[in-house]
Structures are given as C-alpha cells and as structure tokens.
Scaffold this active site. Structure first.
Site, mmCIF file in Angstrom:
data_model
loop_
_atom_site.group_PDB
_atom_site.id
_atom_site.type_symbol
_atom_site.label_atom_id
_atom_site.label_comp_id
_atom_site.label_asym_id
_atom_site.label_seq_id
_atom_site.Cartn_x
_atom_site.Cartn_y
_atom_site.Cartn_z
ATOM 1 N N ASP A 286 0.863 -1.175 0.000
ATOM 2 C CA ASP A 286 0.000 0.000 0.000
ATOM 3 C C ASP A 286 0.908 1.237 0.000
ATOM 4 O O ASP A 286 2.117 1.130 0.256
ATOM 5 C CB ASP A 286 -0.902 -0.030 1.250
ATOM 6 N N ASP A 288 -0.127 5.028 1.207
ATOM 7 C CA ASP A 288 -0.291 5.881 2.389
ATOM 8 C C ASP A 288 -0.227 5.050 3.669
ATOM 9 O O ASP A 288 -0.908 4.030 3.809
ATOM 10 C CB ASP A 288 -1.638 6.612 2.321
#
Length: 523
Positions: A286, A288
């Site tokens: 991922d 953020d």
C-alpha cells in the site's frame, strides 16, 4: 460428515447450534426474493406513473441481498424504498395488503410469499437435515431463528419442527420487542432459551445481516452457509468459516484474525529465510501509511528519496506492485518509478512496465453513480469545516480527519444517505475516511491474485508478500493468509488477518532493506 466443520465445533466446545431458516434449513430464500421482486416491481411501476419518472426495478443480486435478505419485513420495505428516494407512512400491521404504507407493502409481499409456498411448498436442504439429526444424537441442542412470522408454518409443512428445541422468529421478536438483524438480539434470545452462553454456541447464516449479527453477539463460531456465490462476501463480513454443504468437506478458506499487538514483528531473525524457503518474492505494498506517513493533506504524502531508491532496487530483482486506494495515475506520479506495477482505485485500474494497462474489475458501469454522488456530497458537506471530498476515477473518499469531533457523525450520516441512494455503490472504510466504491466483488486481494496470474508468477516458485496499514488492506491479508507473507503496519480499529507486524514507515524501510539484502546476497 463435514470433518472440518466438526473439528471447529469440537475445538470451540460448542454445546448449541443456532440456525437461520431461509437458505440454511429450507429453500424458501428464492421464494422470498421472488415475492419481494413481484411486489416492489409492481409498486414502482405504479408509483412511476404517478411521479412521472422511471424507477429502477428491484435487482435480486444487488438490492435484495444488500437491503432486504434476512431483515425483518417492514425494515426491508424501508431499506429498499430509501434506495429509490421514496418515503411512505409507517401504517400498521393491520393495513390491507397493497396499501401505500410500509406495513401495507410488507403485508402484500407476505401474501405473495404464502401463495408461492402453497403452490410449491417449502423444500428442505437434505444435507442440513441429515447433519442436524446427527448433531442431536451427539447431544447438541438446536434452535431455529428467522425474521419471518411464517417460520412455524414452514417448519410444520416441511415436517421438521421436531428438529429444534427452540424457535425465535418474527412472531416472538415482535412479542418481546427484539430488534432485527444485524442486531444480535434474536440470536441472544435463542441462546438464552437454550440456557447457553454465546461463547458456547455456533451461528449458521447465509445472509450478510445474520453473519454481522453473529459477530456482534460474540458467539463462539459464526459459520457462513454459501448456497450460491457469496463465499468471499460472507468471509469479509465476519464469518469465521464458510461451508457450501453440511455433509461433505467442501470448505471455503478460513480466515484467522487477531489483535495487531499480538502479531510478531516482521523484523525478527530468519523470518525471510524461513518463509521464502527458496522462493522468489513478489512484493505488494500500500502507499499511504506504508511507504509514506499518513498526513492531513493527501497531496503532501511525498515519497522519500531513500524509500524510492530501495523500491527501485527491489523492482530490479523481483516483481513490485503498489496497490492503493488512490487513483493509479496519482500514485504513479508520486512514486516516479517505471519498473514498478500500479494497481489504483483498490485494484480496479492496473498498469505496469511495457505499456501494460487494464481495468479488470468491471467498475466502469458505476461511473454515473460516482459522478452523481460526488456532486451531491460536495454540496451537502461544504458547510462542515475540515471535510474533504476526494473524487477518484473509481471511488469517492470522504475524509473527516480534520473535522471537529462533534461534526463527525453528521459527515458519516450524510455520506451513508448518499450511498443508500445508489445501489451500484457500496461503503468502504479506512482510517478517518469513508469511501464510496463500485458494488462489485473486487478488492485489493483479488487485484493481487490477478497480477500474480497476469505476470505468470507460479506460486510453486513465487511467494506473494503484502504490506499494508489500513482496513482496506484486510482483503489482501485474508486472500493471502495461507499462501504468502502478510504484514500490517501500525494498527487500525479492527482485528487483522495479517500474520506479522511492522510499527511504522521507518520499519517498512528497514524490512525492505533486509529483503533487498537477502535477495542480492543470498538469492
């Protein structure tokens, strides 16, 4: 006998079994769905002529399962009408079938259902009946639950009333003032009547509302019964395991979840050597909260030169993909690497080296609903300071991180009202954000599997490794739990299906450095 199910019951020391009626014991779910569609389609046609507009008919795959299935009848009427922006008086249970009230429409649906039952009767699932008879011989108590007020009549008509020690149905719920699913009240009442604690009982449900109710009631085991094609949905809504049949060993993947604090560190000695065991990793991350810290302004989540450098080197020796809720183009511009794959919008939009680009999830049909929802949300939320409505290609993110505490519930309520008006969309949760996403069975986990297949990464020689920090990453953790290395960064508000943990972005960098060293010098 389903040995996997029996082992789970024995392991949990289960004393009582609480089964939903429709879709688990009897095959009346289809009759219910057809009765609802008959009633609502006729009503919407008449209402459309009155309002001089065309209302979308009820969709059994979308509307029935999400807003009606397993829920008390009048609640189902309200839920569905809300999706069509129709509000009716409540009326009373004595209203004539077809009267333009919530109760009148609900009574008409019940009339249609009883007619269908008389025409063909209620068939039973023979695997369930055989299994129940066996369980009663083993000494386990049994209860039947249903939102229907026709439960007893159906049991008698099918000749199986004697298989249950306790019945808690729509009639009992009304007498006792019990709330309907997803509230666990009806299950808790069944446990009380059986004189067992929830921790001694197992729930068997085919409906999403029922699975959620079982988890909310803290029952020892919540078993999803997949009579169709809803295994992933049942698992992701809280089922501990999913079966397709009570008497054989067809079993969907069991997802184990635990508290983040209980996970071992992914930095522990020999983890990579032991887990990779000679396989080549395929790394999925991922963005953020994983590669960059969470910041108040999403545009300020800038990737450090050090993190970019290790990603570049890693992508030279193994496949690396960024799997993000951000738009693909946005995260690609932030990462600025041409040897990395990008799965944006939770995997609906994928690109990679060599001009690769595809949109495998089929989300384009939801674009009109996303356009309309974004416009309404901006209008309704503009007066609430701190709210950010971020439109992505295949999602809308409503951020409330900077909203005053006393206004957060208002933001959530407005957002959920907009979602309810568009059956093409569903709600997704994240850290201080609510997302509107296409109402499709597609998520980060499926995007990872798609990439594995598209890149011909054979699991015999390739080990998928997924690192994420958010609730949206749980789909990937669950998908890869028994087939790869899954790592949660930090923690969120729910139990996790990840198997290892890293504290923060700095530890992610440290772990990637270790992985690069392992591949470069020991690969």
């Amino acid at each position: 006998m389903n040995k996997i199910l029996e082992n789970a019951l024995n392991r949990k020391s289960i004393k009582a079994l609480i089964l939903d009626l429709d879709g688990v014991v009897t095959q009346t779910a289809k009759l219910h769905a057809n009765a609802w569609k008959h009633m609502f389609d006729d009503y919407l046609l008449q209402r459309g002529k009155q309002d001089k507009k065309e209302y979308e008919p009820l969709s059994i795959p979308l509307d029935y399962r999400q807003y009606i299935d397993g829920i008390p009848r009048y609640d189902g009427v309200r839920n569905f009408l809300k999706t069509r922006s129709i509000s009716l008086p409540e009326g009373s249970p004595q209203d004539e079938p077809g009267k333009e009230t919530v109760a009148g429409l609900g009574n008409l649906k019940n009339q249609y259902f009883l007619e269908l039952v008389k025409q063909g009767g209620a068939e039973v699932y023979t695997d369930t009946i055989s299994w129940l008879e066996q369980q009663r011989r083993l000494g386990r108590q049994t209860a039947i639950i249903s939102a229907s007020k026709n439960c007893q009549a159906i049991l008698r008509g099918a000749g199986i009333e004697n298989l249950f020690d306790v019945r808690v149905d729509g009639v009992v719920a009304e007498e006792l003032g019990l709330k309907g699913k997803p509230d666990p009240a009806i299950f808790l009442e069944a446990a009380r009547k059986l004189r067992v604690l929830p921790q001694q009982a197992a729930i068997f449900e085919d409906a999403l509302a029922g699975v959620k109710a079982g988890k909310a009631g803290n029952f020892a085991l919540v078993v999803g019964v997949n009579r169709g094609n809803a295994a992933n949905t049942l698992l992701h809504n809280g089922a501990d395991l999913v079966i397709s049949n009570f008497t054989d060993n067809r079993m969907e993947t069991t997802i184990h979840r635990t508290e983040a604090q209980e996970l071992p560190s992914a930095l522990e000695n020999n983890l990579l050597k032991e887990k990779l065991n000679g396989k080549q990793p395929a790394v999925f991350l991922d963005y953020d909260g994983c590669l960059t810290p969470i910041v108040k302004d999403p545009d300020q989540a800038i990737l450090s030169d050090e993190m970019r450098n290790v990603l570049r080197q890693l992508a030279d020796v193994c496949k690396v993909a960024i799997v993000s809720g951000r738009d693909r183009q946005n995260v690609k511009q932030l990462v600025q690497l041409d040897n990395v794959y990008f799965a944006g919008s939770h995997g609906f939009d994928i690109s990679g080296p060599g001009g690769m680009h595809t949109e495998p999830g089929g989300a384009s049909a939801a674009l009109p609903a996303l356009d309309a929802s974004a416009k309404v949300l901006r209008e309704k939320l503009q007066s609430i300071k701190g709210t950010l409505v971020e439109r992505k290609r295949y999602a809308i993110a409503v951020h409330y991180r900077n909203v005053a505490d006393e206004n957060v519930e208002q933001v959530k309520q407005i957002t959920e009202e907009v979602i309810a008006q568009h059956p093409e969309l569903k709600k997704g949760l994240g850290k201080m954000v609510i997302e509107l996403k296409p109402n499709l069975d597609w998520h980060k986990g499926k995007a990872v599997l798609w990439l594995m297949e598209a890149l011909e990464l054979n699991e015999q020689v390739t080990m998928p490794l997924y690192i994420g920090d958010d609730i949206t990453d749980e789909d990937a953790f669950a998908t890869l739990q028994d087939r790869g290395i899954t790592i949660l960064v930090g923690e969120h508000d729910e139990k996790t299906a990840a198997t290892y943990r890293l504290k923060d972005v700095d530890e992610v960098k440290q772990f990637l450095d270790q992985l690069l060293h392992t591949l470069t010098y020991h690969g």
